[in-house]
Motif scaffolding. Sequence first.
Motif, PDB file in Angstrom:
ATOM      1  N   ASP A   8       0.832  -1.209   0.000  1.00  0.00           N
ATOM      2  CA  ASP A   8       0.000   0.000   0.000  1.00  0.00           C
ATOM      3  C   ASP A   8       0.862   1.253   0.000  1.00  0.00           C
ATOM      4  N   ASP A   9       1.915   1.222   0.779  1.00  0.00           N
ATOM      5  CA  ASP A   9       2.808   2.382   0.819  1.00  0.00           C
ATOM      6  C   ASP A   9       3.503   2.573  -0.525  1.00  0.00           C
ATOM      7  N   ILE A  48       2.401   1.663  -3.488  1.00  0.00           N
ATOM      8  CA  ILE A  48       1.464   2.136  -4.515  1.00  0.00           C
ATOM      9  C   ILE A  48       1.136   3.612  -4.279  1.00  0.00           C
ATOM     10  N   SER A  49       1.127   4.033  -3.033  1.00  0.00           N
ATOM     11  CA  SER A  49       0.883   5.445  -2.737  1.00  0.00           C
ATOM     12  C   SER A  49       2.049   6.292  -3.229  1.00  0.00           C
ATOM     13  N   ASP A  50       3.260   5.792  -3.044  1.00  0.00           N
ATOM     14  CA  ASP A  50       4.428   6.493  -3.590  1.00  0.00           C
ATOM     15  C   ASP A  50       4.319   6.602  -5.116  1.00  0.00           C
ATOM     16  N   GLN A  53       2.044   1.749 -10.421  1.00  0.00           N
ATOM     17  CA  GLN A  53       0.788   1.618  -9.679  1.00  0.00           C
ATOM     18  C   GLN A  53       0.030   0.370 -10.143  1.00  0.00           C
TER      19      GLN A  53
END
Lengths: 430, 430
Positions: free
Chosen positions: A368-369, A371-373, A383
């Motif tokens: 999750d981190d 993909i947020s980056d 992504q």
Amino acid sequence: MSEKPSFTQIIAARNHQFTPQIMRVAEREKRDPQFILDRVASGRIVIPANINHHALDPMGIGRELMIKINANIGTSPISSDLEKELEKLAFAVKYGADTVMDLSTGSDIAAIRRAIIQKSSVPVGTVPIYETVARFGAENICRETILQVIAEQAEQGVDYMTIHAGLLAGHIDLALKRKLGIVSRGGSLIARHIKRNRCENPYYQYFDEILDICRRYDVTLSLGDGLRPGCLADASDAAQFAELDELGKLVRRCREAGVQAMVEGPGHVPYNEIKMNMERERERCDDAPFYILGPVVVDCAPGYDHITAAIGAAQGAFCGAAMLCYVTPMEHLGLPQSEDVRNGVIAFKIAAHAIDVARELPGVREVDDAISDARAAFDWEKQFSLALDPERARGFRKRAAGNCQNDSRYCTMCGKDFCSMRINAELTGK
Amino acid sequence: MSEKPSFTQIIAARNHQFTPQIMRVAEREKRDPQFILDRVASGRIVIPANINHHALDPMGIGRELMIKINANIGTSPISSDLEKELEKLAFAVKYGADTVMDLSTGSDIAAIRRAIIQKSSVPVGTVPIYETVARFGAENICRETILQVIAEQAEQGVDYMTIHAGLLAGHIDLALKRKLGIVSRGGSLIARHIKRNRCENPYYQYFDEILDICRRYDVTLSLGDGLRPGCLADASDAAQFAELDELGKLVRRCREAGVQAMVEGPGHVPYNEIKMNMERERERCDDAPFYILGPVVVDCAPGYDHITAAIGAAQGAFCGAAMLCYVTPMEHLGLPQSEDVRNGVIAFKIAAHAIDVARELPGVREVDDAISDARAAFDWEKQFSLALDPERARGFRKRAAGNCQNDSRYCTMCGKDFCSMRINAELTGK
């Protein structure tokens, strides 16, 4: 009566033996092997790993581990095709199913199962009464046909079997009072057999012999909830809980016999009753891993039951369930095809992952981190590659972006002037 | 400064006046009118009902009422078409949206909004800063353009407006430290304005004048969370909660001014933090209705965010949220089309209904019980007609049943021999 040498994970763990399966589970879960071994020994974790399932990559099921999901596949009498089932298997594993159950009731069940076991790196479960009825007829449910089918499936390499041994003669009238009676297929077949023959449940009567077979191949028993509620109105009733108490006793018999056991759970349950149901199982069944079906939290959304059930499953997992049986959009309407399997698996993967994140298990939030980056960096391809379903995400973006998709900073939601991500980049000077 | 006669629901309720809107809400919620009036007076229920929105069928929002859902529609600079927006409106209302927000940022925003308000029986919300920026440019955010747009929209009949007045200059650096910074479009536009001009948030500075306009038309303020977290890593941080405290103060100013107010909430939130977030809002904002966006509980499922968000929304509603802003499968990828609106609305309708059932509100489970009866009776058509999405359920059954669909007892899941519903019917003699 039968030889009792037997290697099972629970027996090995009690002998302080770090089996390859225990070591592999520790590695996958990023946990200390001792942590896994202790819980396999006590029965709080099961590792369904038939000694004859050679393609298996072992995994563990228990409420302290990552939440697992199961995908049901299998033929029906009106739709029976090996290639289609193998395609469903491939979809299920590709999108993240941790186990599959082959619920075939069509023709040549053994051949389909053999092919699935050969191909499957995840544990394969079955409901042996289906083959018993399909091969011998419902009128021929008896000690011999039951044990024969279980023994053949065990020898073939089935990792876990749903056995509805907790549904006793005394429970049936409680269940028939309900709005929807008995909705478990196995449960209804057994109930009819009991009623017709004025007998006790044969899976209960011959349970010790079933345990002997399971111990020989290390088949994990999944103690089935034949009386699970099939609608909100029937949830948490006397029938359901009478059976649950019996399942608790059977858990103890399994453990004494050196057989691994988990417990199956509802069903259709109002959201506010989910927590109580999880806690009750934990107490009555001495913390045996709880394997829940959904639960479905509204009755009125046929066509969307992967969502009704994912909502219930997340809450169930948050409150202590160990494995979630997926529900597809076809639930209540028909057998799922490959695309339905995909939608069901992803919905449940989301529920499971949400609760792994909520419980802050080691490493689970890294994706999750990352993909947020990737979002902050406008790195669309990264992504997509990190997404639970890269093809779908990529396809949706393509549809939205149209001709503009080559401009990676082109935000398909907001356009240029309204893009918060661009404004952030401006404000932070990135 | 401006005239203060004004009829708003909160002023009327404080004067013990049973307005037609209060009476209608009581009827729809199956509640005593006094129950509704008391809570409208205290601000725990809002009834967004602009005096100029003539097509409106009034509804109420508050955590003791049925959970409401909102569907966002609206154009973007790259996709602007009135007919498409009216189609989205029709889909949203048909499938159960309780309000719609017109988030248009394309061309001729006023004309699109006028058409939507004329057609809409549900309250229409907006985010006025979008029109301000689209018409006047981001560099011309100032007292005059802000108030002009709000006044025009209020006069047109907008029922509620999202105003990001709680995002103060002192909060911005807290937010820019995050992984994803500021993801609210309105929030990022305001933050940039503040940073560029070294000023305070103009929506905060001119809040009293905004209240004067809202009171004149009974526009409900939806106090926007410009600093909502955009990924799990940013959830429940100092920026988010600093803004929430400010929103609590603004709630009190709204109420003192006789303007109805609700509060917007996150965003991306890990499942285990949802309850705390709901409780914190209730405490800091004196129980103003909480209108939450999702929350999305994992970051890694683009293409399925209607599901990630429905899981979070159910938990949020269970813990006290009053209205759920839907999320469509296109979230993070592009603007939703009509089919995405349908999928988003149904997912959120499921979440809302699940929690209405869980809270045992009067009459809400009747539809579930009726559909369960239809299932037991093999009455497929009745089952479909009671479903949240009859067309989809009917279509799925048709696909599954193939040539057999004329036999109503033909269970497409189990075939004949394995159908628990048939066996039940046999056992109970029905």
